[in-house]
Design an enzyme around this catalytic site. Structure first.
Site: not given
Length: 311
Positions: A253, A158, A283
């Site tokens: 995501d 991320s 995600h």
């Protein structure tokens, strides 16, 4: 495909608790809630040979640097600098503890995790400069730390994936240190992204487009900073000369498309890339080895790619 049954079970559990989305909380509240959620799904942390806590100088003061060793100190091993996720706003080395332990054992490398400064207290580019300081520490003190400076990789998930991509650009332009590989797990790559995946994913029980906007809003003191390649690596004039990459994305995501666009841009620039999308998962799944089979599969794939690159 539909949300995987294991992921659907996590979503249902979150709905039953009535926990508010992180983007409705203050940063301090969100930091505590995020760490608790990660620990609840990460599974039992694997033992490693040693965990060392160091304090190192950084551009804004001392930084925490945690080292994980797969074997007792002795011979010099390859190293991975792993950058935790959390939208540049949440997280600490504890956030990625389970990931670092698994990669340390599976790759056979020293894994380092740095407690870079967080936004909004320390906006862009503070975190990136802290990550650079940590990498240079590994190189400059390689003998003392039992590290082979010629076998270094960087990775993260991320926001950690964003920082990984930005760090490779920064180091390339500064002339090194050279890296053998970069691991990009569902990275943010473009502040101005307007992709189908960003528009489609708006489920308040999952990481969604509001989450993305909330994190960017904290990270960038000035929205104009988002155009800088060190904030939005997809906007770099050239990606040539960067280290080979492994890119991992998740079907459910909002960052899926920009991660895959970055993989394609790397390929177009002549960078070797292995890109893999995991279906039916949201995600954050990479950290959820205690709840999702796909997480263990993705971590194993990442470890195999890193092991080959650092051999």
């Amino acid at each position: 495909m539909p949300l995987h049954p294991q992921a659907e079970a996590l979503r249902a559990r979150r709905a039953s608790t009535g926990a508010p989305p992180l983007y409705t909380l203050t940063p301090a509240e969100a930091r505590a809630a995020d760490l608790a959620d990660i620990r609840a799904t990460a599974g039992r942390p694997e033992p490693v040979a040693a965990v060392e806590e160091h304090r190192i100088p950084g551009p804004g003061g001392e930084l925490a640097l945690r080292l994980y060793r797969p074997e007792p100190a002795g011979r010099r091993l390859p190293a991975l600098l792993y950058l935790f996720g959390g939208g540049w706003t949440l997280g600490s080395p504890d956030t990625s503890d389970a990931i670092c332990r698994r990669l340390t054992n599976a790759v056979g490398c020293v894994t380092a995790s740095v407690g870079y400064r967080l936004a909004p207290e320390h906006p862009f580019p503070a975190a990136l400069h802290d990550c650079r300081a940590a990498l240079r520490r590994l190189v400059d003190h390689a003998e003392q730390l039992g590290i082979d400076p010629d076998r270094l990789a960087v990775g993260g998930d991320s926001a950690g994936g964003n920082l990984t991509a930005a760090l490779t650009l920064l180091l390339r332009d500064e002339g090194g240190p050279a890296l053998c590989h970069q691991l990009l797990v569902y990275p943010n790559t473009d502040h101005r992204a307007d992709t189908p995946s960003l528009r489609e994913h708006d489920d308040p029980l999952l990481f969604n487009r509001r989450s993305v906007a909330w994190y960017w809003g904290h990270y960038l003191a000035d929205p104009a900073d988002g155009a800088h390649p060190h904030a939005s690596p997809l906007r770099a004039p050239s990606l040539a000369g960067l280290p080979p990459a492994t890119v991992i994305t998740a079907e459910y995501d909002p960052l899926r498309d920009e991660g895959e666009q970055y993989a394609e841009a790397l390929r177009a620039a002549g960078v070797p890339v292995d890109s893999r999308r995991y279906p039916g998962v949201p995600h954050g799944f990479f950290a959820m080895t205690g709840a999702l089979d796909a997480a263990a599969e993705a971590q194993q794939h990442a470890a195999e790619r890193l092991r080959e690159a650092l051999r």
